[in-house]
Design a protein around this motif. Sequence first.
Motif, PDB file in Angstrom:
ATOM      1  N   VAL A   1     -66.977 -53.322 -26.209  1.00  0.00           N
ATOM      2  CA  VAL A   1     -67.944 -53.918 -25.276  1.00  0.00           C
ATOM      3  C   VAL A   1     -68.898 -52.853 -24.739  1.00  0.00           C
ATOM      4  O   VAL A   1     -70.115 -53.077 -24.634  1.00  0.00           O
ATOM      5  CB  VAL A   1     -67.208 -54.630 -24.129  1.00  0.00           C
ATOM      6  CG1 VAL A   1     -68.188 -55.064 -23.041  1.00  0.00           C
ATOM      7  CG2 VAL A   1     -66.443 -55.838 -24.659  1.00  0.00           C
ATOM      8  N   LEU A   2     -68.367 -51.675 -24.385  1.00  0.00           N
ATOM      9  CA  LEU A   2     -69.220 -50.599 -23.889  1.00  0.00           C
ATOM     10  C   LEU A   2     -70.204 -50.138 -24.952  1.00  0.00           C
ATOM     11  O   LEU A   2     -71.394 -49.910 -24.668  1.00  0.00           O
ATOM     12  CB  LEU A   2     -68.359 -49.428 -23.418  1.00  0.00           C
ATOM     13  CG  LEU A   2     -67.543 -49.670 -22.134  1.00  0.00           C
ATOM     14  CD1 LEU A   2     -66.670 -48.446 -21.827  1.00  0.00           C
ATOM     15  CD2 LEU A   2     -68.459 -49.964 -20.956  1.00  0.00           C
ATOM     16  N   LEU A   3     -69.735 -49.996 -26.182  1.00  0.00           N
ATOM     17  CA  LEU A   3     -70.632 -49.584 -27.261  1.00  0.00           C
ATOM     18  C   LEU A   3     -71.725 -50.622 -27.495  1.00  0.00           C
ATOM     19  O   LEU A   3     -72.889 -50.272 -27.729  1.00  0.00           O
ATOM     20  CB  LEU A   3     -69.826 -49.355 -28.542  1.00  0.00           C
ATOM     21  CG  LEU A   3     -68.901 -48.135 -28.557  1.00  0.00           C
ATOM     22  CD1 LEU A   3     -68.099 -48.081 -29.852  1.00  0.00           C
ATOM     23  CD2 LEU A   3     -69.713 -46.851 -28.384  1.00  0.00           C
ATOM     24  N   LEU A   4     -71.334 -51.889 -27.424  1.00  0.00           N
ATOM     25  CA  LEU A   4     -72.325 -52.948 -27.605  1.00  0.00           C
ATOM     26  C   LEU A   4     -73.364 -52.910 -26.489  1.00  0.00           C
ATOM     27  O   LEU A   4     -74.568 -53.063 -26.734  1.00  0.00           O
ATOM     28  CB  LEU A   4     -71.626 -54.308 -27.630  1.00  0.00           C
ATOM     29  CG  LEU A   4     -72.520 -55.541 -27.834  1.00  0.00           C
ATOM     30  CD1 LEU A   4     -73.247 -55.454 -29.160  1.00  0.00           C
ATOM     31  CD2 LEU A   4     -71.698 -56.816 -27.762  1.00  0.00           C
ATOM     32  N   GLY A   5     -72.912 -52.704 -25.236  1.00  0.00           N
ATOM     33  CA  GLY A   5     -73.855 -52.618 -24.131  1.00  0.00           C
ATOM     34  C   GLY A   5     -74.800 -51.435 -24.267  1.00  0.00           C
ATOM     35  O   GLY A   5     -76.011 -51.557 -24.016  1.00  0.00           O
ATOM     36  N   LEU A   6     -74.270 -50.268 -24.675  1.00  0.00           N
ATOM     37  CA  LEU A   6     -75.121 -49.096 -24.870  1.00  0.00           C
ATOM     38  C   LEU A   6     -76.131 -49.325 -25.986  1.00  0.00           C
ATOM     39  O   LEU A   6     -77.305 -48.923 -25.874  1.00  0.00           O
ATOM     40  CB  LEU A   6     -74.256 -47.874 -25.179  1.00  0.00           C
ATOM     41  CG  LEU A   6     -73.374 -47.352 -24.031  1.00  0.00           C
ATOM     42  CD1 LEU A   6     -72.481 -46.222 -24.517  1.00  0.00           C
ATOM     43  CD2 LEU A   6     -74.254 -46.875 -22.869  1.00  0.00           C
ATOM     44  N   ALA A   7     -75.699 -49.983 -27.064  1.00  0.00           N
ATOM     45  CA  ALA A   7     -76.615 -50.258 -28.170  1.00  0.00           C
ATOM     46  C   ALA A   7     -77.745 -51.193 -27.740  1.00  0.00           C
ATOM     47  O   ALA A   7     -78.915 -50.991 -28.080  1.00  0.00           O
ATOM     48  CB  ALA A   7     -75.846 -50.848 -29.351  1.00  0.00           C
ATOM     49  N   LEU A   8     -77.402 -52.228 -26.969  1.00  0.00           N
ATOM     50  CA  LEU A   8     -78.435 -53.158 -26.501  1.00  0.00           C
ATOM     51  C   LEU A   8     -79.398 -52.471 -25.534  1.00  0.00           C
ATOM     52  O   LEU A   8     -80.615 -52.729 -25.567  1.00  0.00           O
ATOM     53  CB  LEU A   8     -77.780 -54.364 -25.840  1.00  0.00           C
ATOM     54  CG  LEU A   8     -77.012 -55.313 -26.773  1.00  0.00           C
ATOM     55  CD1 LEU A   8     -76.333 -56.415 -25.970  1.00  0.00           C
ATOM     56  CD2 LEU A   8     -77.954 -55.926 -27.797  1.00  0.00           C
ATOM     57  N   ALA A   9     -78.868 -51.618 -24.641  1.00  0.00           N
ATOM     58  CA  ALA A   9     -79.736 -50.892 -23.711  1.00  0.00           C
ATOM     59  C   ALA A   9     -80.684 -49.960 -24.454  1.00  0.00           C
ATOM     60  O   ALA A   9     -81.881 -49.886 -24.146  1.00  0.00           O
ATOM     61  CB  ALA A   9     -78.884 -50.106 -22.716  1.00  0.00           C
ATOM     62  N   ALA A  10     -80.152 -49.251 -25.449  1.00  0.00           N
ATOM     63  CA  ALA A  10     -81.011 -48.366 -26.239  1.00  0.00           C
ATOM     64  C   ALA A  10     -82.069 -49.152 -27.002  1.00  0.00           C
ATOM     65  O   ALA A  10     -83.229 -48.745 -27.100  1.00  0.00           O
ATOM     66  CB  ALA A  10     -80.155 -47.539 -27.211  1.00  0.00           C
TER      67      ALA A  10
ATOM     68  N   VAL B   1     -85.994 -48.328 -26.526  1.00  0.00           N
ATOM     69  CA  VAL B   1     -86.730 -47.819 -27.685  1.00  0.00           C
ATOM     70  C   VAL B   1     -87.587 -48.907 -28.316  1.00  0.00           C
ATOM     71  O   VAL B   1     -88.755 -48.698 -28.651  1.00  0.00           O
ATOM     72  CB  VAL B   1     -85.747 -47.228 -28.718  1.00  0.00           C
ATOM     73  CG1 VAL B   1     -86.496 -46.756 -29.959  1.00  0.00           C
ATOM     74  CG2 VAL B   1     -84.964 -46.083 -28.096  1.00  0.00           C
ATOM     75  N   GLY B   2     -87.008 -50.103 -28.465  1.00  0.00           N
ATOM     76  CA  GLY B   2     -87.753 -51.175 -29.111  1.00  0.00           C
ATOM     77  C   GLY B   2     -88.951 -51.617 -28.295  1.00  0.00           C
ATOM     78  O   GLY B   2     -90.025 -51.897 -28.847  1.00  0.00           O
ATOM     79  N   GLY B   3     -88.796 -51.682 -26.964  1.00  0.00           N
ATOM     80  CA  GLY B   3     -89.920 -52.105 -26.138  1.00  0.00           C
ATOM     81  C   GLY B   3     -91.075 -51.128 -26.188  1.00  0.00           C
ATOM     82  O   GLY B   3     -92.237 -51.529 -26.157  1.00  0.00           O
ATOM     83  N   ARG B   4     -90.777 -49.842 -26.282  1.00  0.00           N
ATOM     84  CA  ARG B   4     -91.844 -48.841 -26.317  1.00  0.00           C
ATOM     85  C   ARG B   4     -92.481 -48.715 -27.696  1.00  0.00           C
ATOM     86  O   ARG B   4     -93.641 -48.320 -27.802  1.00  0.00           O
ATOM     87  CB  ARG B   4     -91.290 -47.481 -25.884  1.00  0.00           C
ATOM     88  CG  ARG B   4     -90.847 -47.450 -24.419  1.00  0.00           C
ATOM     89  CD  ARG B   4     -90.252 -46.097 -24.063  1.00  0.00           C
ATOM     90  NE  ARG B   4     -89.848 -46.063 -22.648  1.00  0.00           N
ATOM     91  CZ  ARG B   4     -89.248 -45.021 -22.096  1.00  0.00           C
ATOM     92  NH1 ARG B   4     -88.983 -43.924 -22.813  1.00  0.00           N
ATOM     93  NH2 ARG B   4     -88.924 -45.061 -20.812  1.00  0.00           N
ATOM     94  N   SER B   5     -91.746 -49.032 -28.726  1.00  0.00           N
ATOM     95  CA  SER B   5     -92.271 -48.854 -30.083  1.00  0.00           C
ATOM     96  C   SER B   5     -93.155 -50.014 -30.527  1.00  0.00           C
ATOM     97  O   SER B   5     -93.984 -49.851 -31.417  1.00  0.00           O
ATOM     98  CB  SER B   5     -91.110 -48.697 -31.075  1.00  0.00           C
ATOM     99  OG  SER B   5     -90.294 -49.865 -31.072  1.00  0.00           O
TER     100      SER B   5
END
Length: 419
Positions: free
Chosen positions: A39-48, A52-56
Amino acid sequence: MSERADIETEREPVTAPEAEANRAPASGWRGWASTVTVVLLLGLALAALAVVGGRSLPERIGPPVEELAVEQVRLSPGRMDLTVRNAGPDPVQVAQVFVNDAFVDVRGGEEPIEPRRSTVLTLDYPWQEGQPYVVSMLTSTGLVIEHEIGAAVRTPTGGRDLFAVMALLGTYVGIVPVVLGMLLLPVLRRIGKGGIRFLLAVTVGLLIFLAVDAVFEGFELGDRSGGAFGGVSLLALGAILAFLGLTFIDRWLHRRGDPAGGRGGGRLALMIAIGIGLHNLGEGLAIGSAYALGELALGAALVIGFALHNTTEGLAIVSPLLAAQRPGVPRLLGLGLIAGGPAILGAVLGASVGNAELSLLLLGLGIGAIAQVVVQIAPALRTTDDRATGTVAAMDATAILGVAVGVAAMYATGLLVLA
């Protein structure tokens, strides 16, 4: 050396179940740890991805999308207060406001309205009682957004008097009619099994009409709402939550076998009372909103119309109790309060809040609750139900006639409600 050997031989061997029990706590903690890690890894992946996706991604091409929804209009002498919400994806700046093509002074809205945010625009305008008005809001980009006031009526001010009127109105249209309908229980006990099944079918017809009527009312409210919080989607959300919630309550009462919830007819009567109560919550909200907007004419016609209309709801509650033991008066009064009491809360909320999104959610709760109750009653309408052999018969002519009678009764009494 021989003594140690004797001690070793006296020890009992560890059996397989004991070994499994010893390993269970360790494996349980490892399972929880792995779940939390994922769950933590999934949350970190979504946050990243969000950063990154919003800025790109590039900016949207084209003019800004401006959508304003007028959620509430409060009228006082020489003044109009409009609660305006931004239902679009871009900030909106209200530059000027016109009333019937006449420029008016505006207070509020100096800053751009951010998406999903709301603000209050205060217009200084000498409006006349009963006259129609069109409020035109000119944005900074030149877009004109209009809101129509069919007939200007002074908005009732909040306070003890308003709450007292709404509580009295909720009692008249909610508690009193439901209790009157429940008084028919001694008369209905004289009918046989076929009559009980017919009344249960009438109950299904009543509930189906209530649900369909709430759906149409929800679509109408959805068209008037700004859609900032989903619009008609709130209707579906409320229906799903209520259906699942009542299903959980029913299973919980069934496992407990609680006399308060009862078995069979008693539990079903409680479920029907809860379902009708959620519907009356939305009905009271609509009544309070109509009163606040000046669209509700209070009087004997309204009270009598709602009394006849909602008396059938009391009949629906006591129908499952015909084959059960004679219920006590406190229990019947409790069921009546559960079914009719929410009309008081709804009327007070409608007169003081007047929010279309809240109305949609509450209407959805009533729809989902009624649907769950209909699902529970439906098996009792079949002539045979042999689950051992897998033979299930459909409804006979009596049950079908009862459903039709219930729908027709709700429609006929609904015509007497003048609002």
